[in-house]
Motif scaffolding. Structure first.
Motif, PDB file in Angstrom:
ATOM      1  N   UNK A 237      15.737  26.044 -23.828  1.00 20.50           N
ATOM      2  CA  UNK A 237      14.802  26.992 -23.644  1.00 20.50           C
ATOM      3  C   UNK A 237      15.136  28.373 -22.778  1.00 20.50           C
ATOM      4  N   UNK A 238      16.462  28.410 -22.728  1.00 17.31           N
ATOM      5  CA  UNK A 238      16.913  29.920 -22.238  1.00 17.31           C
ATOM      6  C   UNK A 238      16.768  29.943 -20.652  1.00 17.31           C
ATOM      7  N   UNK A 239      16.125  31.275 -20.272  1.00 14.50           N
ATOM      8  CA  UNK A 239      15.662  31.371 -19.193  1.00 14.50           C
ATOM      9  C   UNK A 239      14.171  31.034 -18.597  1.00 14.50           C
ATOM     10  N   UNK A 240      13.456  30.622 -19.932  1.00 17.19           N
ATOM     11  CA  UNK A 240      12.292  30.056 -19.793  1.00 17.19           C
ATOM     12  C   UNK A 240      11.975  28.825 -18.957  1.00 17.19           C
ATOM     13  N   UNK A 241      12.366  28.567 -17.674  1.00 26.36           N
ATOM     14  CA  UNK A 241      12.124  27.552 -16.774  1.00 26.36           C
ATOM     15  C   UNK A 241      10.928  26.681 -17.065  1.00 26.36           C
ATOM     16  N   UNK A 242       9.668  27.447 -16.964  1.00 22.55           N
ATOM     17  CA  UNK A 242       8.700  27.077 -17.078  1.00 22.55           C
ATOM     18  C   UNK A 242       8.279  25.969 -18.575  1.00 22.55           C
ATOM     19  N   UNK A 243       8.851  26.621 -19.249  1.00 21.29           N
ATOM     20  CA  UNK A 243       8.968  25.893 -20.660  1.00 21.29           C
ATOM     21  C   UNK A 243       9.626  24.841 -20.613  1.00 21.29           C
ATOM     22  N   UNK A 244      10.828  24.715 -19.996  1.00 26.44           N
ATOM     23  CA  UNK A 244      11.651  23.536 -19.809  1.00 26.44           C
ATOM     24  C   UNK A 244      11.198  22.501 -19.020  1.00 26.44           C
ATOM     25  N   UNK A 245      10.536  22.789 -17.880  1.00 25.18           N
ATOM     26  CA  UNK A 245       9.653  21.888 -17.021  1.00 25.18           C
ATOM     27  C   UNK A 245       8.616  21.105 -17.843  1.00 25.18           C
ATOM     28  N   UNK A 246       7.947  22.012 -18.631  1.00 24.31           N
ATOM     29  CA  UNK A 246       6.726  21.454 -19.296  1.00 24.31           C
ATOM     30  C   UNK A 246       7.204  20.294 -20.454  1.00 24.31           C
ATOM     31  N   UNK A 247       8.377  20.670 -21.009  1.00 24.86           N
ATOM     32  CA  UNK A 247       8.795  19.884 -22.002  1.00 24.86           C
ATOM     33  C   UNK A 247       9.688  18.648 -21.372  1.00 24.86           C
ATOM     34  N   UNK A 248      10.213  18.699 -20.276  1.00 20.75           N
ATOM     35  CA  UNK A 248      10.786  17.491 -19.484  1.00 20.75           C
ATOM     36  C   UNK A 248       9.440  16.471 -19.331  1.00 20.75           C
ATOM     37  N   UNK A 249       8.325  17.136 -18.778  1.00 26.37           N
ATOM     38  CA  UNK A 249       7.368  16.124 -18.343  1.00 26.37           C
ATOM     39  C   UNK A 249       6.876  15.462 -19.430  1.00 26.37           C
ATOM     40  N   UNK A 250       6.715  16.284 -20.668  1.00 26.10           N
ATOM     41  CA  UNK A 250       6.274  15.328 -21.964  1.00 26.10           C
ATOM     42  C   UNK A 250       7.166  14.440 -22.628  1.00 26.10           C
ATOM     43  N   UNK A 251       8.422  15.092 -22.708  1.00 26.94           N
ATOM     44  CA  UNK A 251       9.201  14.657 -23.741  1.00 26.94           C
ATOM     45  C   UNK A 251      10.719  14.401 -23.083  1.00 26.94           C
ATOM     46  N   UNK A 252      10.805  14.465 -21.877  1.00 24.85           N
ATOM     47  CA  UNK A 252      12.049  14.043 -21.163  1.00 24.85           C
ATOM     48  C   UNK A 252      12.845  12.825 -21.407  1.00 24.85           C
ATOM     49  N   UNK A 253      11.973  11.796 -21.755  1.00 21.92           N
ATOM     50  CA  UNK A 253      12.283  10.477 -22.084  1.00 21.92           C
ATOM     51  C   UNK A 253      12.769  10.000 -23.418  1.00 21.92           C
ATOM     52  N   UNK A 259      17.598  24.171 -20.058  1.00 26.44           N
ATOM     53  CA  UNK A 259      17.199  25.550 -19.954  1.00 26.44           C
ATOM     54  C   UNK A 259      18.294  26.317 -20.112  1.00 26.44           C
ATOM     55  N   UNK A 260      18.833  27.247 -19.312  1.00 23.49           N
ATOM     56  CA  UNK A 260      19.653  28.186 -19.783  1.00 23.49           C
ATOM     57  C   UNK A 260      21.330  27.477 -19.724  1.00 23.49           C
ATOM     58  N   UNK A 261      22.072  27.795 -20.677  1.00 20.73           N
ATOM     59  CA  UNK A 261      23.225  26.998 -20.971  1.00 20.73           C
ATOM     60  C   UNK A 261      24.142  27.954 -21.016  1.00 20.73           C
ATOM     61  N   UNK A 262      25.565  27.637 -20.629  1.00 24.72           N
ATOM     62  CA  UNK A 262      26.840  28.692 -20.783  1.00 24.72           C
ATOM     63  C   UNK A 262      27.420  27.929 -22.210  1.00 24.72           C
TER      64      UNK A 262
END
Length: 368
Positions: A237-253, A259-262
């Motif tokens: 999701x890059x710098x969009x942490x809000x999107x990352x949190x939403x996805x983890x809540x629904x699909x993290x399992x 999020x942002x990755x080097x």
């Protein structure tokens, strides 16, 4: 130009409107850094005016892309025509050239390389009174009218096929869009082992650029519902942490969500496919990584132009709705001619070729 016994100063000038312009400048910074006789400075035109103005502009820009893409399309189309938009461009560039004069004077560059149309126009005005060499790196697979401005000595474009779209008397070099050296020379099997991906899986990265501008929740829900055999989804999701949190809540399992990755170069090297918007820099990175590119609903403006080029010449698939996306991933695999096309138009060494060209210009001027 400076004499041979001194270092040449090269100013890379970008604009933080999307991450691609900045990343292209970083790639050139790496490549030019290989030359001991060069001092590289990476500048940002938003430093020419108060920080609050830049923040407000970027917030508005991202809001328009997300909520009113039709408005961006209207502005892009208007700007791509001969007429009033060029008057506005000239006014803006003259103003920014005045605001940035003290910064540019302090840097005192021998050469400037712009990775966005606005800094190219700014330096075009500046060099009327301060001689220097100006290069412009077009970071899309299409060319907007605002790129064509007085003062540019050499344009660097994404592909030879775009040369006819650039109406200019300046030198044109089709070296490709510069990508960072981290995208070169990765072993696919080692990268897959690093991330725990098995050989028989079809690894698909979901990427929406630095701001995560891709409807990932909708895509993930549709692909999981389709139950595509051996498909592993990985969201970045890059710098969009809000999107990352939403996805983890629904699909993290059920999937990997980052999020942002080097280590995006290693992620791409190990993957089989990327689903993304049609940003020029991301697309160039995918081509350099030699993996399949699937474009989902390109944004109006340059992304539509990018998508058209990448589909017609580079074997990319463009999905304009979720059903077409799911059907393609469920039923299609890259054909040999698609693989050959993307390899023919990949330019992984673009940054190194541009850097070598700039050095030849600087050294050639001293020799004269």
């Amino acid at each position: 130009m400076q004499k041979a016994n001194k270092k040449y100063t090269v100013l890379l000038l970008s604009a933080p409107i999307g991450s691609g312009h900045k990343l292209a400048a970083e790639a050139l910074e790496q490549a030019l850094g290989e030359y001991s006789e060069v001092r590289v400075i990476h500048g940002n035109i938003f430093d020419f005016f108060p920080h609050c103005l830049g923040t407000a502009f970027l917030s508005t820009y991202l809001w328009v892309l997300k909520c009113c893409p039709w408005l961006y399309k209207l502005a892009y189309s208007w700007g791509n025509k001969q007429g009033g938009s060029l008057w506005l461009r000239g006014l803006l560039n003259r103003l920014l050239a005045a605001l940035g004069r003290s910064y540019i004077n302090k840097v005192n560059p021998d050469a400037v390389v712009a990775t966005h149309a606005t800094p190219a126009g700014i330096i075009g005005y500046y060099k009327q009174q301060h001689p220097l060499w100006l290069g412009a790196v077009v970071t899309d697979f299409t060319i907007h009218r605002w790129w064509v401005c007085d003062g540019v000595d050499t344009y660097f474009i994404a592909d030879e096929l775009l040369r006819r779209k650039l109406a200019t008397t300046a030198e044109v070099q089709a070296f490709g869009i510069p990508v960072r050296k981290q995208f070169l020379h990765h072993d696919k099997a080692q990268c897959r082992t690093r991330f725990g991906w098995s050989e028989n899986e079809r690894v698909c990265l979901l990427m929406g650029g630095g701001e995560g501008l891709l409807p990932m929740e909708k895509i993930i829900a549709a692909l999981q519902k389709a139950k595509v055999a051996n498909l592993r989804l990985v969201a970045v999701t890059g710098h969009n942490e809000k999107l990352a949190e939403s996805l983890r809540a629904k699909y993290g399992d059920t999937m990997e969500i980052y999020g942002f990755r080097e280590d995006v170069p290693q992620l791409m090297a190990g993957a089989d496919m990327v689903i993304s918007k049609a940003g020029g820099l991301t697309s160039a990175e995918v081509l350099a990584s030699d993996i399949e590119l699937v474009i989902y609903k390109p944004l109006p403006g340059q992304e539509e132009g990018n998508a058209a080029f990448l589909h017609h010449y580079c074997g990319a698939f463009v999905a304009h709705n979720i059903d077409a996306l799911v059907h393609y991933i469920k039923t299609e695999t890259p054909k040999p001619e698609q693989i050959a096309a993307r390899r023919a138009h990949a330019h992984p060494q673009a940054a190194q070729e541009i850097a070598a060209y700039i050095m030849s210009i600087l050294q050639g001027a001293d020799a004269r």
